[in-house]
Design an enzyme around this catalytic site. Structure first.
Site, short mmCIF file in Angstrom:
data_model
loop_
_atom_site.label_atom_id
_atom_site.label_comp_id
_atom_site.label_asym_id
_atom_site.label_seq_id
_atom_site.Cartn_x
_atom_site.Cartn_y
_atom_site.Cartn_z
N CYS A 31 2.52 -0.36 -3.94
CA CYS A 31 1.28 0.21 -4.44
C CYS A 31 1.15 1.68 -4.07
O CYS A 31 0.36 2.41 -4.66
CB CYS A 31 0.09 -0.57 -3.93
SG CYS A 31 0.17 -0.99 -2.19
N GLU A 84 -7.50 -4.24 -4.13
CA GLU A 84 -6.61 -3.08 -4.15
C GLU A 84 -5.80 -3.21 -5.42
O GLU A 84 -4.99 -4.12 -5.56
CB GLU A 84 -5.73 -3.07 -2.88
CG GLU A 84 -4.95 -1.78 -2.71
CD GLU A 84 -3.56 -1.89 -3.29
OE1 GLU A 84 -3.37 -1.39 -4.43
OE2 GLU A 84 -2.69 -2.47 -2.65
#
Length: 501
Positions: A299, A262
């Site tokens: 994020c 990720e």
């Protein structure tokens, strides 16, 4: 609970030091020395994980569930000490660490319940048809663990995406031993959680090699881990550059393995006209609150906001008012703070300042910049993630231009629609694009805050993640560390226990 780091690695039940060391860089409190990871330690940990797999990979689901619950219990037993060392090392407030600890133990217990139910096994049975021409054999399918998994701790989530975070929890739930490379931004936090896992291993009788923890302040340690021939998959949360380097190493192995990374996202938010007319001031305040949460070190930080050009002045004025008195926030590391300043300078070179970012040292101040869709599409630099509390407002002159901008975006973790009923037609035009671009599409909310649940997806097309058929949050995350195996005409005595009968 008073606690001081040993500064050691946990390798298959043994706490080991070393000659080379590094020191932590806490925001406050004492710095501590930690043994540096080595390639030899990686080899020992991976060998122990492979040996443990012959036992751990064939444990009953109930046994692994009890193990996950025991890890959660041991983390809770160290709650005060974890919060203390975590706040010292990261500068995150106590409430944030406490909430993140709750999420961490919650997802451990969620995976325990998930594997007890057994649905994730995806069991299938095609019974033999001996009288058919040609005859069909008896076929049974089940998902089986893949083997030892490497997990990299994340800088921005010292608990929920690190030592006992979602990657570790889902791999252990699947039946895969785990080797964790701790993040040097919070080595003490990583070590105390490793202690909790070690205690759970002893309490439940699991093989010592089913978990190892290596302090990681050297790139060679991470490279050795992903290239080790006994590692079968990698879980990573971090920067695009670092993740891509590890991904390439995984792909270049003689036997390539999946790298579930990720890597970053700007999480576009499309504010549609009727929503802006109905509640524009509130949207501006809520956007800035999400943008600055945790100094923007999420994020899912909503770094890109798209709206009509005629609405931009009113909206940016409201957003600026909401941020005028926003305090400085300490960032996780000096390196992250420096990268934030560099990112802000990059945006400032291509977009007009609305509220200029003025950050120094390890502290961050929010910034807002503005550009047109035309200029955004002609500048690759504007589409790159800035890890911190910086927002870019992009204005469009028509619905077609908004749609064209959406189509030009890179892969994202999230995409958000702020809309009212009158915006439905435009939202319908955007939806096929946003669905292709993002792993999670939401309406009238903000992407910061990822619910740990069965239906959650935390992933997306590259560069948001390296495998957009996967998620790192939610129970579907377990599928990353399983593979389907078909058993043909095997007697019950030879089948996995979950396929018998």
């Amino acid at each position: 609970m008073d606690w001081t780091p040993q500064g050691k690695h946990l390798i298959a039940g043994e706490w080991l030091g070393g000659e080379a060391t590094f020191r932590s860089a806490p925001v406050h409190g004492p710095a501590h020395g930690f043994a540096s990871g080595t390639v030899d330690l990686v080899d020992r940990a991976c060998a122990a994980a492979e040996e443990a797999f012959w036992t751990y990979g064939w444990t009953a689901r109930a046994e692994r569930a009890a193990f996950l619950d025991a890890i959660a219990d041991e983390i809770e037993a160290r709650a005060e000490a974890i919060t203390a060392i975590g706040t010292q090392e990261t500068g995150l407030p106590e409430a944030r660490l406490q909430g993140e600890r709750g999420r961490t133990v919650g997802q451990l217990r969620l995976f325990a319940d998930h594997i007890r139910k057994g649905d994730y096994l995806d069991r299938r049975h095609d019974k033999a048809l001996p009288d058919r021409q040609p005859p069909r054999p008896d076929l049974r399918l089940i998902q089986r663990p893949i083997g030892p998994v490497a997990v990299f701790g994340a800088s921005n989530f010292p608990l929920a995406f690190s030592t006992a975070g979602g990657d570790t929890a889902s791999a252990l739930a699947a039946g895969c031993p785990v080797v964790v490379k701790g993040h040097p931004a919070h080595p003490g936090t990583g070590e105390i959680v490793a202690e909790a896992i070690h205690a759970a291993i002893r309490a439940t009788g699991m093989p010592p090699g089913s978990f190892s923890f290596i302090h990681g302040d050297r790139h060679e340690v991470g490279a050795a881990l992903v290239q080790h021939p006994l590692i079968r998959a990698v879980g990573f949360t971090g920067s695009l550059r670092g993740g891509r380097a590890l991904y390439d190493l995984c792909a270049a192995r003689p036997e390539p393995i999946p790298f579930f990374g990720e890597l970053g996202s700007i999480n576009p938010c499309f504010v549609l006209p009727h929503a802006l007319a109905a509640r524009g001031q509130q949207i501006a305040r809520d956007w800035t609150a999400s943008l600055t949460m945790g100094a923007g070190q999420f994020c899912t930080n909503p770094g890109l906001l798209v709206l009509r050009a005629e609405d931009a002045e009113t909206f940016t004025a409201a957003a600026t008012d909401a941020l005028m008195d926003a305090p400085e926030q300490v960032m996780l590391t000096e390196g992250i703070a420096a990268a934030y300043r560099e990112g802000a300078a990059r945006i400032a070179a291509h977009a007009a300042p609305v509220l200029a970012c003025d950050s120094r040292g390890r502290n961050a101040r929010p910034g807002i910049y503005r550009t047109s869709a035309r200029d955004f599409l002609h500048s690759h630099a504007l589409g790159e993630e800035v890890f911190g509390p910086l927002g870019l407002v992009v204005t469009t002159s028509s619905e077609d231009e908004m749609l064209g901008l959406a189509r030009a975006l890179d892969g994202q973790l999230t995409a958000t629609l702020q809309m009212e009923a009158g915006d439905t037609a435009l939202a319908r035009r955007l939806m096929p694009v946003l669905e292709r671009k993002a792993g999670r599409v939401l309406a009238n909310g903000w992407p910061t805050g990822v619910e740990v649940a069965d239906a959650m997806v935390h992933g997306g097309p590259y560069p948001a993640s390296t495998n957009f058929g996967a998620t790192s949050v939610g129970t579907l995350a377990i599928r990353r560390f399983l593979r389907p195996v078909c058993f043909q005409n095997l007697p019950d005595a030879l089948l996995p226990e979950d396929l018998r009968g």
